[in-house]
Design a protein around this motif. Sequence first.
Motif, PDB file in Angstrom:
ATOM      1  N   SER A  98       0.879  -1.255   0.018  1.00 17.52           N
ATOM      2  CA  SER A  98       0.144   0.001   0.089  1.00 17.52           C
ATOM      3  C   SER A  98       0.891   1.152  -0.070  1.00 17.52           C
ATOM      4  CB  SER A  98      -1.002   0.039   1.212  1.00 17.52           C
ATOM      5  OG  SER A  98      -0.148  -0.234   2.391  1.00 17.52           O
ATOM      6  N   THR A  99       0.222   2.654  -0.319  1.00 17.64           N
ATOM      7  CA  THR A  99       0.861   3.700  -0.511  1.00 17.64           C
ATOM      8  C   THR A  99       1.142   4.079   1.014  1.00 17.64           C
ATOM      9  OG1 THR A  99       0.288   3.974  -2.701  1.00 17.64           O
ATOM     10  CG2 THR A  99       1.101   5.851  -1.646  1.00 17.64           C
ATOM     11  N   PHE A 100       2.154   4.980   1.418  1.00 20.13           N
ATOM     12  CA  PHE A 100       2.101   5.684   2.377  1.00 20.13           C
ATOM     13  C   PHE A 100       3.276   6.630   2.419  1.00 20.13           C
ATOM     14  CE2 PHE A 100       4.969   1.956   3.081  1.00 20.13           C
ATOM     15  CZ  PHE A 100       6.096   2.431   3.665  1.00 20.13           C
ATOM     16  N   LYS A 101       3.699   7.548   3.486  1.00 18.40           N
ATOM     17  CA  LYS A 101       4.613   8.714   3.411  1.00 18.40           C
ATOM     18  C   LYS A 101       4.885   8.720   4.984  1.00 18.40           C
ATOM     19  CE  LYS A 101       4.330  12.152   0.851  1.00 18.40           C
ATOM     20  NZ  LYS A 101       3.933  13.441   0.061  1.00 18.40           N
ATOM     21  N   ILE A 102       6.294   8.904   5.092  1.00 22.80           N
ATOM     22  CA  ILE A 102       6.520   8.887   6.421  1.00 22.80           C
ATOM     23  C   ILE A 102       7.391  10.217   6.508  1.00 22.80           C
ATOM     24  CG2 ILE A 102       8.284   7.852   8.137  1.00 22.80           C
ATOM     25  CD1 ILE A 102       7.705   5.071   7.144  1.00 22.80           C
ATOM     26  N   ALA A 103       7.105  10.952   7.603  1.00 27.40           N
ATOM     27  CA  ALA A 103       7.857  12.260   7.751  1.00 27.40           C
ATOM     28  C   ALA A 103       8.845  12.128   8.574  1.00 27.40           C
ATOM     29  CB  ALA A 103       6.881  13.296   8.126  1.00 27.40           C
ATOM     30  N   TYR A 104      10.168  12.619   8.502  1.00 25.13           N
ATOM     31  CA  TYR A 104      10.947  12.598   9.451  1.00 25.13           C
ATOM     32  C   TYR A 104      11.897  13.970   9.693  1.00 25.13           C
ATOM     33  CZ  TYR A 104      15.859  11.387  11.021  1.00 25.13           C
ATOM     34  OH  TYR A 104      17.126  11.423  11.920  1.00 25.13           O
ATOM     35  N   GLY A 105      12.098  14.241  10.958  1.00 26.30           N
ATOM     36  CA  GLY A 105      12.611  15.274  11.343  1.00 26.30           C
ATOM     37  C   GLY A 105      13.564  15.033  12.460  1.00 26.30           C
ATOM     38  N   THR A 106      15.030  15.880  12.171  1.00 24.81           N
ATOM     39  CA  THR A 106      16.174  15.758  13.304  1.00 24.81           C
ATOM     40  C   THR A 106      16.581  17.065  13.154  1.00 24.81           C
ATOM     41  OG1 THR A 106      17.991  14.209  13.580  1.00 24.81           O
ATOM     42  CG2 THR A 106      17.651  14.921  11.223  1.00 24.81           C
ATOM     43  N   ARG A 107      17.930  16.973  14.115  1.00 27.68           N
ATOM     44  CA  ARG A 107      18.623  18.184  14.347  1.00 27.68           C
ATOM     45  C   ARG A 107      20.104  17.854  14.130  1.00 27.68           C
ATOM     46  NH1 ARG A 107      17.830  18.870  19.880  1.00 27.68           N
ATOM     47  NH2 ARG A 107      19.981  17.802  20.375  1.00 27.68           N
ATOM     48  N   ASN A 108      20.711  18.832  13.591  1.00 26.70           N
ATOM     49  CA  ASN A 108      22.309  18.888  13.517  1.00 26.70           C
ATOM     50  C   ASN A 108      22.955  19.776  14.472  1.00 26.70           C
ATOM     51  OD1 ASN A 108      24.783  17.859  12.253  1.00 26.70           O
ATOM     52  ND2 ASN A 108      24.784  19.596  11.009  1.00 26.70           N
ATOM     53  N   GLY A 109      23.762  19.054  15.330  1.00 27.47           N
ATOM     54  CA  GLY A 109      24.307  20.037  16.417  1.00 27.47           C
ATOM     55  C   GLY A 109      23.489  20.315  17.576  1.00 27.47           C
ATOM     56  N   GLU A 110      23.809  21.205  18.355  1.00 25.97           N
ATOM     57  CA  GLU A 110      23.070  21.574  19.638  1.00 25.97           C
ATOM     58  C   GLU A 110      23.304  23.010  19.734  1.00 25.97           C
ATOM     59  OE1 GLU A 110      21.812  18.024  22.527  1.00 25.97           O
ATOM     60  OE2 GLU A 110      23.696  19.266  23.181  1.00 25.97           O
ATOM     61  N   GLY A 111      22.337  23.797  20.600  1.00 29.37           N
ATOM     62  CA  GLY A 111      22.635  25.225  20.652  1.00 29.37           C
ATOM     63  C   GLY A 111      22.329  26.061  19.517  1.00 29.37           C
ATOM     64  N   PHE A 112      22.609  27.273  19.616  1.00 28.52           N
ATOM     65  CA  PHE A 112      22.459  28.358  18.610  1.00 28.52           C
ATOM     66  C   PHE A 112      22.856  28.072  17.418  1.00 28.52           C
ATOM     67  CE2 PHE A 112      21.745  30.853  22.709  1.00 28.52           C
ATOM     68  CZ  PHE A 112      20.319  30.754  22.517  1.00 28.52           C
ATOM     69  N   GLY A 113      23.805  27.150  17.287  1.00 30.09           N
ATOM     70  CA  GLY A 113      24.302  26.875  15.991  1.00 30.09           C
ATOM     71  C   GLY A 113      23.687  25.784  15.335  1.00 30.09           C
ATOM     72  N   ALA A 114      22.705  25.176  16.089  1.00 29.94           N
ATOM     73  CA  ALA A 114      21.995  23.769  15.455  1.00 29.94           C
ATOM     74  C   ALA A 114      21.114  24.330  14.386  1.00 29.94           C
ATOM     75  CB  ALA A 114      21.333  23.119  16.550  1.00 29.94           C
ATOM     76  N   SER A 115      20.751  23.158  13.470  1.00 29.54           N
ATOM     77  CA  SER A 115      20.013  23.338  12.236  1.00 29.54           C
ATOM     78  C   SER A 115      18.776  22.201  12.239  1.00 29.54           C
ATOM     79  CB  SER A 115      20.833  23.594  11.049  1.00 29.54           C
ATOM     80  OG  SER A 115      21.582  22.292  10.808  1.00 29.54           O
ATOM     81  N   PHE A 116      17.874  22.139  11.637  1.00 30.49           N
ATOM     82  CA  PHE A 116      16.885  21.172  11.674  1.00 30.49           C
ATOM     83  C   PHE A 116      16.657  20.735  10.189  1.00 30.49           C
ATOM     84  CE2 PHE A 116      15.668  23.652  15.336  1.00 30.49           C
ATOM     85  CZ  PHE A 116      15.477  22.757  16.185  1.00 30.49           C
ATOM     86  N   LEU A 117      16.409  19.395  10.093  1.00 35.95           N
ATOM     87  CA  LEU A 117      16.034  18.844   8.669  1.00 35.95           C
ATOM     88  C   LEU A 117      14.511  18.247   8.812  1.00 35.95           C
ATOM     89  CD1 LEU A 117      18.168  16.845   6.259  1.00 35.95           C
ATOM     90  CD2 LEU A 117      16.296  15.719   7.293  1.00 35.95           C
ATOM     91  N   VAL A 118      14.034  18.373   7.698  1.00 32.47           N
ATOM     92  CA  VAL A 118      12.895  17.637   7.466  1.00 32.47           C
ATOM     93  C   VAL A 118      12.836  17.011   6.195  1.00 32.47           C
ATOM     94  CG1 VAL A 118      10.415  17.893   7.255  1.00 32.47           C
ATOM     95  CG2 VAL A 118      11.552  19.044   8.899  1.00 32.47           C
ATOM     96  N   ALA A 119      12.441  15.703   6.179  1.00 35.30           N
ATOM     97  CA  ALA A 119      12.322  14.942   4.957  1.00 35.30           C
ATOM     98  C   ALA A 119      11.038  13.996   4.803  1.00 35.30           C
ATOM     99  CB  ALA A 119      13.682  14.117   4.778  1.00 35.30           C
ATOM    100  N   THR A 120      10.605  13.687   3.794  1.00 31.59           N
ATOM    101  CA  THR A 120       9.623  12.528   3.499  1.00 31.59           C
ATOM    102  C   THR A 120      10.231  11.418   2.851  1.00 31.59           C
ATOM    103  OG1 THR A 120       8.663  13.506   1.894  1.00 31.59           O
ATOM    104  CG2 THR A 120       7.605  13.969   3.941  1.00 31.59           C
ATOM    105  N   ILE A 121       9.782  10.148   3.449  1.00 34.22           N
ATOM    106  CA  ILE A 121      10.130   9.059   2.678  1.00 34.22           C
ATOM    107  C   ILE A 121       8.765   8.202   2.257  1.00 34.22           C
ATOM    108  CG2 ILE A 121      11.363   6.984   2.825  1.00 34.22           C
ATOM    109  CD1 ILE A 121      12.750   8.006   5.157  1.00 34.22           C
ATOM    110  N   SER A 122       8.526   8.288   0.807  1.00 34.98           N
ATOM    111  CA  SER A 122       7.174   7.772   0.173  1.00 34.98           C
ATOM    112  C   SER A 122       7.607   6.527  -0.265  1.00 34.98           C
ATOM    113  CB  SER A 122       6.727   8.855  -0.523  1.00 34.98           C
ATOM    114  OG  SER A 122       6.627  10.139  -0.183  1.00 34.98           O
ATOM    115  N   TRP A 123       6.399   5.486  -0.233  1.00 35.10           N
ATOM    116  CA  TRP A 123       6.629   4.415  -0.856  1.00 35.10           C
ATOM    117  C   TRP A 123       5.025   4.028  -1.496  1.00 35.10           C
ATOM    118  CZ3 TRP A 123       9.392   0.111  -1.681  1.00 35.10           C
ATOM    119  CH2 TRP A 123       9.027  -1.127  -2.093  1.00 35.10           C
ATOM    120  N   ASP A 124       5.310   3.692  -2.818  1.00 31.04           N
ATOM    121  CA  ASP A 124       4.007   3.599  -3.569  1.00 31.04           C
ATOM    122  C   ASP A 124       3.861   2.338  -4.215  1.00 31.04           C
ATOM    123  OD1 ASP A 124       5.847   3.371  -5.588  1.00 31.04           O
ATOM    124  OD2 ASP A 124       5.216   4.972  -6.913  1.00 31.04           O
ATOM    125  N   THR A 125       4.077   1.179  -3.406  1.00 30.13           N
ATOM    126  CA  THR A 125       3.993  -0.217  -3.609  1.00 30.13           C
ATOM    127  C   THR A 125       5.268  -0.648  -4.726  1.00 30.13           C
ATOM    128  OG1 THR A 125       2.402  -0.373  -5.625  1.00 30.13           O
ATOM    129  CG2 THR A 125       1.556  -0.279  -3.291  1.00 30.13           C
TER     130      THR A 125
END
Length: 262
Positions: free
Chosen positions: A103-130
């Motif tokens: 079946s078809t689904f989409k997984i959203a993933y969020g993470t952080r690189n580093g810590e504190g005020f120099g940190a950055s965030f990443l958001v990605a989706t991983i999609s599967w269509d059978t």
Amino acid sequence: MTSLISWTGVDNRGPASLYIASDSRLSGSTKSWDCGRKVFACRNSPDIFGYCGAVLFPSQFISQLIDAIDAGVLFPVSATPGQRVSILRQYIDDAAASFPEQSTFKIAYGTRNGEGFGASFLVATISWDTKNVSVTEYDMPRQSDLVLAAGSGTPVVEDFQFEWRTGDVGQTSRAVFSAFCDAIQSGRDKYTGGPPQLVGLYLRGPARTFGVIHNGDCFLHGMRANENTNGNLECHNRLFERCDVHGTPIGQRHARPKQKPA
């Protein structure tokens, strides 16, 4: 299907938080259930997940991913956010290809690189269509704003996001979450309903799981909390005010926006 969003909170120093939120409705051919878990947060690392589309594979496999990440057996210690996405893509592709219910689904993933005020965030989706798995990485806005909206409720979510964005609270985390709650409450998407669910990341520490105050009660991942609890779970109401588990606001109070004149 569902309504799924991710957004970032930005203050005058830069990106400060990242969230994934969802509704709680699982829909069958004739009935629905408003207690289904759709968001996940690691306890030991800055990794959060959500899903939309088919339920069975994502709900099972994300739980396995969470345990593997927390046990330190999925990501190398030095893995960058991009490398983490690549590892997740391969694991999901391998597992979904042999899953008996395609079946078809989409997984959203969020993470952080580093810590504190120099940190950055990443958001990605991983999609599967059978047949194929695909990855999309999203640009991070310079102001607090929606990063992605997915699922059957996306048009409704976007309508309410516009309404709140053009009000006097502008581009803020509370505007994004409040608009999302309004979209769920509207009932305009029949596959979206029940209490909102919320997980997030700050600049330091592991991922966070939040309770949500919905119709006067505290819910965690779609499950009603015991009204007699003395738990210290951090909660938010639909105005994104911080609350205790009994719904009592803590700290700054918020108000619904006033529309700007046309």
